[in-house]
Write a protein that holds these residues in place. Structure first.
Motif, PDB file in Angstrom:
ATOM      1  N   GLN A 160       0.829  -1.209   0.000  1.00  0.00           N
ATOM      2  CA  GLN A 160       0.000   0.000   0.000  1.00  0.00           C
ATOM      3  C   GLN A 160       0.863   1.259   0.000  1.00  0.00           C
ATOM      4  O   GLN A 160       0.673   2.167  -0.826  1.00  0.00           O
ATOM      5  CB  GLN A 160      -0.917  -0.008   1.225  1.00  0.00           C
ATOM      6  N   LYS A 161       1.821   1.318   0.900  1.00  0.00           N
ATOM      7  CA  LYS A 161       2.650   2.517   1.023  1.00  0.00           C
ATOM      8  C   LYS A 161       3.507   2.743  -0.215  1.00  0.00           C
ATOM      9  O   LYS A 161       3.643   3.880  -0.690  1.00  0.00           O
ATOM     10  CB  LYS A 161       3.534   2.397   2.269  1.00  0.00           C
ATOM     11  N   ALA A 162       4.070   1.673  -0.748  1.00  0.00           N
ATOM     12  CA  ALA A 162       4.954   1.809  -1.900  1.00  0.00           C
ATOM     13  C   ALA A 162       4.196   2.158  -3.181  1.00  0.00           C
ATOM     14  O   ALA A 162       4.762   2.799  -4.084  1.00  0.00           O
ATOM     15  CB  ALA A 162       5.736   0.514  -2.111  1.00  0.00           C
ATOM     16  N   THR A 163       2.931   1.767  -3.263  1.00  0.00           N
ATOM     17  CA  THR A 163       2.189   1.879  -4.521  1.00  0.00           C
ATOM     18  C   THR A 163       1.193   3.029  -4.544  1.00  0.00           C
ATOM     19  O   THR A 163       1.017   3.675  -5.587  1.00  0.00           O
ATOM     20  CB  THR A 163       1.434   0.564  -4.810  1.00  0.00           C
ATOM     21  N   LEU A 164       0.558   3.301  -3.419  1.00  0.00           N
ATOM     22  CA  LEU A 164      -0.584   4.220  -3.440  1.00  0.00           C
ATOM     23  C   LEU A 164      -0.490   5.357  -2.424  1.00  0.00           C
ATOM     24  O   LEU A 164      -1.522   5.901  -2.006  1.00  0.00           O
ATOM     25  CB  LEU A 164      -1.886   3.426  -3.221  1.00  0.00           C
ATOM     26  N   GLY A 203      -2.477   0.227 -16.108  1.00  0.00           N
ATOM     27  CA  GLY A 203      -1.378   0.236 -15.151  1.00  0.00           C
ATOM     28  C   GLY A 203      -1.149   1.553 -14.453  1.00  0.00           C
ATOM     29  O   GLY A 203      -0.156   1.693 -13.727  1.00  0.00           O
ATOM     30  N   GLN A 204      -2.060   2.501 -14.628  1.00  0.00           N
ATOM     31  CA  GLN A 204      -1.869   3.840 -14.061  1.00  0.00           C
ATOM     32  C   GLN A 204      -2.519   3.959 -12.687  1.00  0.00           C
ATOM     33  O   GLN A 204      -3.506   3.293 -12.376  1.00  0.00           O
ATOM     34  CB  GLN A 204      -2.455   4.903 -14.999  1.00  0.00           C
ATOM     35  N   VAL A 205      -1.940   4.837 -11.878  1.00  0.00           N
ATOM     36  CA  VAL A 205      -2.484   5.144 -10.552  1.00  0.00           C
ATOM     37  C   VAL A 205      -3.492   6.279 -10.686  1.00  0.00           C
ATOM     38  O   VAL A 205      -3.255   7.260 -11.398  1.00  0.00           O
ATOM     39  CB  VAL A 205      -1.358   5.549  -9.580  1.00  0.00           C
ATOM     40  N   ASP A 206      -4.619   6.154  -9.991  1.00  0.00           N
ATOM     41  CA  ASP A 206      -5.646   7.200 -10.003  1.00  0.00           C
ATOM     42  C   ASP A 206      -5.259   8.305  -9.028  1.00  0.00           C
ATOM     43  O   ASP A 206      -5.823   8.438  -7.933  1.00  0.00           O
ATOM     44  CB  ASP A 206      -7.009   6.610  -9.611  1.00  0.00           C
ATOM     45  N   ARG A 207      -4.311   9.135  -9.456  1.00  0.00           N
ATOM     46  CA  ARG A 207      -3.806  10.192  -8.571  1.00  0.00           C
ATOM     47  C   ARG A 207      -4.808  11.321  -8.365  1.00  0.00           C
ATOM     48  O   ARG A 207      -4.698  12.083  -7.407  1.00  0.00           O
ATOM     49  CB  ARG A 207      -2.491  10.749  -9.122  1.00  0.00           C
ATOM     50  N   VAL A 243      -2.927   9.843   0.116  1.00  0.00           N
ATOM     51  CA  VAL A 243      -3.164   8.449  -0.274  1.00  0.00           C
ATOM     52  C   VAL A 243      -4.033   8.427  -1.518  1.00  0.00           C
ATOM     53  O   VAL A 243      -5.145   8.972  -1.535  1.00  0.00           O
ATOM     54  CB  VAL A 243      -3.850   7.677   0.874  1.00  0.00           C
ATOM     55  N   TRP A 244      -3.506   7.786  -2.573  1.00  0.00           N
ATOM     56  CA  TRP A 244      -4.250   7.664  -3.829  1.00  0.00           C
ATOM     57  C   TRP A 244      -5.216   6.490  -3.749  1.00  0.00           C
ATOM     58  O   TRP A 244      -5.106   5.618  -2.889  1.00  0.00           O
ATOM     59  CB  TRP A 244      -3.279   7.468  -4.985  1.00  0.00           C
ATOM     60  N   ASP A 245      -6.155   6.459  -4.705  1.00  0.00           N
ATOM     61  CA  ASP A 245      -7.220   5.465  -4.617  1.00  0.00           C
ATOM     62  C   ASP A 245      -6.812   4.083  -5.108  1.00  0.00           C
ATOM     63  O   ASP A 245      -7.010   3.097  -4.407  1.00  0.00           O
ATOM     64  CB  ASP A 245      -8.448   5.933  -5.392  1.00  0.00           C
TER      65      ASP A 245
END
Length: 386
Positions: A215-219, A237-241, A227-229
Motif C-alpha cells: 500500500q505505502k509503496a504503490t498508493l 497500469g496507471q495510478v488514479d492520482r 493516499v491515492w485510490d
C-alpha cells in the motif's frame, strides 16, 4: 462663644468633606450590579449522539432487519453499508452499555446475511473487510463467539484476494483481480493487525506488514502523505492520482496506527500522523476546515471513515500533544458545523455537506457518517479531551 466654636468646627468638617469628595467621588444612587457575561453550556455530545442514533434507527432500519438506502422509502440493500451500521451500533453500546444496541446488532447480522444470499461472503474484498472489522470489534466488546467466527471466515476468504499483479496487493473484487486499490488493502492491513493483537498469531502480523508495505509503496505520495485510490482500474497500469477521497486517507491512518500498536515501530505512527496532518492542511480535503462534500451513495460514508480513524489517532498516547490538540480541534469544529446544520424534524439528521441543511431524502450512508462524528466527540468528551 460656644456657638462660635461649633460654627468653626462645622465649617472645618464641611471643608474636609468637600476635600474628600474631590479626591474620591461618591455616588449615592442605587445601581444594579453589572450583568455577568453569558457563558454557554458545554455541548453535550452524548445527547447529540443519542439523537443521531435514534434518527438512524427510526428512519432507516427496515422490518427485514437491515438499513435501507434512504429515509424516503427506498429499501435497496448495500452490503458494506451494513457493516458500518454495525459499527455505529457498537459505538452506541460502548458509550451507553444499553443492551438494545446489542439486540439491534444481532438483528442486523441476521438481516444482512439474509439479504446477501444467506452468506457473509461477497464479491468485493473491501466489503468483506468492513464486515470482518465490525465483527471483530463486536467480539471484543461482547465475547460472543459468533462474531469471531464470522470475522475468521471472512479473513480466510480475503487473503485469497492477494496476487502479484501490480506487484502485489489484494484485489478490489474477485472478477477483477488485476485492479488493486486502497479500499481493499488498507482495511485488510487494519484487520490483520487487530487479529494479531487479539490472538498473537505471527502469520497475521506478517500479512498486515506485507499488505501495508505494498500500500505505502504503490498508493501513497512520498512527498505529502496523500493516499491515492487505486492502480490499473482501467487496465492501463496507471495510478488514479486525481481520485482524492477522505476514505482513503482514513483507512491508511488506521492501518499505520494499528501496525504501530502491534509492533511499537515508530515509522508506522509517523506515517499515520503525516497523512492526518496533510488532511487538516489540504484545501481540497477540508475546505475552510470542514471535511469536503463527497456526495451521497458510497461517498456518504467517506467522511465518517476518516473521522473514526482520526479519532483513534487522537487518543493514541504516543501522539504528540500538538498533533493531538490539532486533531481534536478539527473534529470538534466539524462536529459543531454538522450539528448546527442538522435538520430538527426529526433532530440529528445530516447532509452530505456538513455546512448546509439536508435537502430532501437522506441516505443511510450519509447518516452513518454523522453518527460516527458525534460518537467520536462523545468519546473524547468522556476522556475530558474537549
Amino acid at each position: 462663644m460656644i456657638h462660635s466654636k461649633i460654627s468653626h468646627s462645622m465649617g472645618a468638617l464641611l471643608s474636609l468633606l468637600l476635600l474628600c469628595s474631590c479626591k474620591e467621588p461618591v455616588d449615592d444612587a442605587i445601581t444594579k450590579p453589572p450583568t455577568p457575561p453569558v457563558v454557554a453550556a458545554p455541548a453535550n455530545w452524548a445527547a447529540r449522539a443519542d439523537s443521531a442514533q435514534a434518527a438512524l434507527r427510526q428512519g432507516f432500519f427496515t422490518a427485514s432487519q437491515y438499513y435501507s438506502k434512504n429515509n424516503a422509502g427506498d429499501n435497496s440493500f448495500n452490503y458494506w453499508w451494513q457493516a458500518h451500521g454495525l459499527d455505529v451500533l457498537l459505538d452506541g453500546y460502548k458509550r451507553t452499555n444499553h443492551a438494545d444496541y446489542l439486540q439491534q446488532a444481532n438483528q442486523l447480522q441476521v438481516g444482512a446475511k439474509a439479504q446477501n444470499g444467506n452468506t457473509y461472503l461477497n464479491e468485493y474484498y473491501d466489503d468483506m473487510e468492513w464486515q470482518a472489522l465490525a465483527c471483530l470489534r463486536a467480539f471484543e466488546l461482547t465475547r460472543d463467539p459468533a462474531y469471531k467466527a464470522t470475522a475468521t471466515l471472512l479473513w480466510t476468504d480475503i487473503k485469497t484476494g492477494w496476487n502479484e499483479q501490480q506487484g502485489g496487493g489484494i484485489a478490489w473484487k474477485k472478477t477483477q483481480r488485476d485492479y488493486k486499490n486502497t479500499p481493499a488493502n488498507a482495511p485488510a492491513a487494519i484487520l490483520a493487525a487487530r487479529l494479531y493483537l487479539l490472538d498473537r498469531n505471527p502469520d497475521d502480523l506478517l500479512w498486515a506488514e506485507k499488505i501495508y508495505r505494498w500500500q505505502k509503496a504503490t498508493l501513497v505520495d512520498p512527498n505529502t502523505g496523500l493516499v491515492w485510490d487505486g492502480i490499473n482500474r482501467t487496465g492501463d497500469g496507471q495510478v488514479d492520482r486525481n481520485w482524492r477521497f477522505t476514505y482513503c486517507q482514513g483507512v491508511y491512518i488506521g492501518a499505520g496506527l494499528a501496525l504501530y500498536q502491534a509492533t511499537n515501530r515508530q515509522e508506522y505512527l509517523t506515517d499515520a500522523t503525516r497523512t492526518a496532518n496533510f488532511v487538516l492542511g489540504d484545501a481540497d480535503m477540508a475546505p475552510g476546515g470542514i471535511l469536503k462534500n463527497e456526495n451521497a451513495g458510497d461517498g456518504g460514508l467517506f467522511k465518517g471513515i476518516l473521522v473514526r480513524y482520526l479519532g483513534l489517532l487522537a487518543v493514541e498516547p504516543n501522539v504528540s500533544a500538538t498533533n493531538r490538540t490539532s486533531y481534536i480541534n478539527f473534529l470538534k469544529f466539524n462536529g459543531e458545523a454538522a450539528w448546527k446544520r442538522g435538520a430538527r424534524r426529526p433532530p440529528g439528521l445530516f447532509n452530505t455537506n456538513w455546512t448546509s441543511l439536508p435537502q430532501g431524502p437522506v441516505e443511510s450512508s450519509t447518516q452513518m457518517s454523522g453518527v460516527m462524528l458525534l460518537e467520536v466527540l462523545a468519546s473524547l468528551q468522556v476522556r475530558n479531551l474537549l
